[in-house]
Write an enzyme that holds these catalytic residues in place. Sequence first.
Site, short mmCIF file in Angstrom:
data_model
loop_
_atom_site.label_atom_id
_atom_site.label_comp_id
_atom_site.label_asym_id
_atom_site.label_seq_id
_atom_site.Cartn_x
_atom_site.Cartn_y
_atom_site.Cartn_z
N LYS A 67 74.23 -30.17 -38.20
CA LYS A 67 74.21 -29.17 -37.53
C LYS A 67 73.05 -28.19 -37.32
O LYS A 67 72.33 -27.97 -37.68
CB LYS A 67 75.37 -28.19 -38.27
CG LYS A 67 75.54 -26.58 -37.65
CD LYS A 67 76.37 -25.62 -38.36
CE LYS A 67 75.26 -24.51 -39.74
NZ LYS A 67 75.69 -23.83 -39.86
N HIS A 137 80.02 -9.59 -40.72
CA HIS A 137 80.90 -10.60 -40.30
C HIS A 137 81.65 -11.57 -40.77
O HIS A 137 82.81 -12.03 -41.54
CB HIS A 137 79.97 -11.26 -39.34
CG HIS A 137 81.46 -12.74 -38.50
ND1 HIS A 137 82.07 -11.99 -37.53
CD2 HIS A 137 81.35 -14.01 -38.81
CE1 HIS A 137 82.49 -13.50 -37.45
NE2 HIS A 137 82.03 -14.50 -38.42
N GLN A 138 80.63 -11.84 -42.31
CA GLN A 138 81.35 -13.20 -43.16
C GLN A 138 82.11 -13.10 -44.21
O GLN A 138 82.97 -13.07 -44.88
CB GLN A 138 80.08 -13.54 -43.97
CG GLN A 138 79.03 -14.51 -43.11
CD GLN A 138 79.51 -15.50 -42.67
OE1 GLN A 138 79.96 -15.95 -42.89
NE2 GLN A 138 79.20 -16.05 -40.87
N SER A 199 72.30 -9.52 -45.67
CA SER A 199 71.20 -9.64 -45.22
C SER A 199 70.85 -8.72 -45.60
O SER A 199 68.41 -8.45 -44.81
CB SER A 199 71.21 -9.38 -43.33
OG SER A 199 71.52 -8.85 -42.68
N ASP A 222 69.84 -16.54 -48.19
CA ASP A 222 69.11 -18.00 -47.25
C ASP A 222 67.95 -18.21 -46.54
O ASP A 222 68.03 -19.18 -45.62
CB ASP A 222 70.41 -18.21 -46.11
CG ASP A 222 70.55 -17.29 -45.22
OD1 ASP A 222 69.47 -16.33 -44.89
OD2 ASP A 222 71.47 -17.48 -44.63
N LYS A 226 65.08 -12.99 -48.14
CA LYS A 226 66.41 -12.06 -48.87
C LYS A 226 66.32 -12.23 -49.84
O LYS A 226 65.58 -13.23 -50.71
CB LYS A 226 67.43 -12.80 -48.05
CG LYS A 226 67.23 -12.63 -46.29
CD LYS A 226 68.63 -12.93 -45.47
CE LYS A 226 68.40 -13.13 -44.47
NZ LYS A 226 69.97 -13.91 -43.39
#
Length: 321
Positions: A67, A137-138, A199, A222, A226
């Site tokens: 990806k 968004h997630q 985030s 991720d 963070k």
Amino acid sequence: MIIVPEKEIAGLISAEECFEAVEAVFAAMARGEAWNFPVVREAIGHADALYGFKSGFDRAGLVLGLKSGGYWPGNMARGLTNHQSTVVLFDPDTGQARALVGGNLLTALRTAAASAVSIRHLARKDARVLGMVGAGHQSAFQLRAAVREREFEKVVGWNYHPEMLPRLAETAEELGLPFEAVSLEELGAQADVIVTITSSFEAQLKEAHIRPGTHLACMGTDTKGKQEVDPAILARARVFTDEVAQSVSIGEAQHAVAAGLIGAGDITQIGAVIAGLAPGRQSADEITLFDGTGVGLQDLAVAARAVEIARARGVAVEIDF
Ligand code: NAD
């Protein structure tokens, strides 16, 4: 070569199909039949973009690919999504490019599938209240996937930016569940399962917030630096992850490991639980925590499934390459 455009993905692959693909590849990883290759992520010095590759090989499913994409902060102003990704699949027997698949929606679906896998295998069966930390968004994808796993009766939510909470309220309503915006104290007191998807760079949930028996799926961290939850929670919990190497370096566990509270040996691959190689939840009082860091094999697994479905339905574009 087959092309599955981004615009086709929504109508092609269901949450359940993503769940099955992600669950199967996690198990293959734990059995040593699938590997992720080192992640490349670079600031390219243009358009403030972060660009990278996640790749791997699933020998059990015969899926090889990558990806590629990243984060273009100026995209919103152009009417585009800031996060951009595309999956390329290769024939593992010949190395020939086999498919090009839009990866934006798939990324959200595979991330939501990972936390849903953790809920299915680790949450208490009698979990009834779902707690959501994060409303970006997630979060809507996470909420939709999570509610499939237990007979949830209520959703409670908290977000650093309260003005974003309507996204959770609207998604809960769409799912036919009551929603309540609460403090973090109240969220920890009520929730049996907590999904964190922010985030954030500092711990929001503190140890005192978490009740015995809670399952946490920490999905936002991720990247190095963070952080969503107090490292003391990881010290108290049984910790599971998609991939231990990522968990200790870029996942939520990086902070507990750096503080010497836990070591890599204390973290179990979720695939080992799925494959029956390691125990999952062992008591109703145990706190379980899934550190979902996001691996390339998840992307490849859902993309390969989307290609299969697109071919079967005749919506794949085939070109000579
Ligand atoms: P988004 O930009 O749409 O939303 C960001 C969320 O983080 C919002 O809830 C916002 O209120 C919160 N937030 C922002 N700054 C904060 C702060 N200082 N403190 C606390 N909360 C803060 O992002 P998104 O697309 O919903 O993604 C959320 C996170 O999930 C990101 O960190 C992203 O990198 C991560 N992510 C992880 C995976 C994975 O596989 N684990 C996959 C995709 C995205």
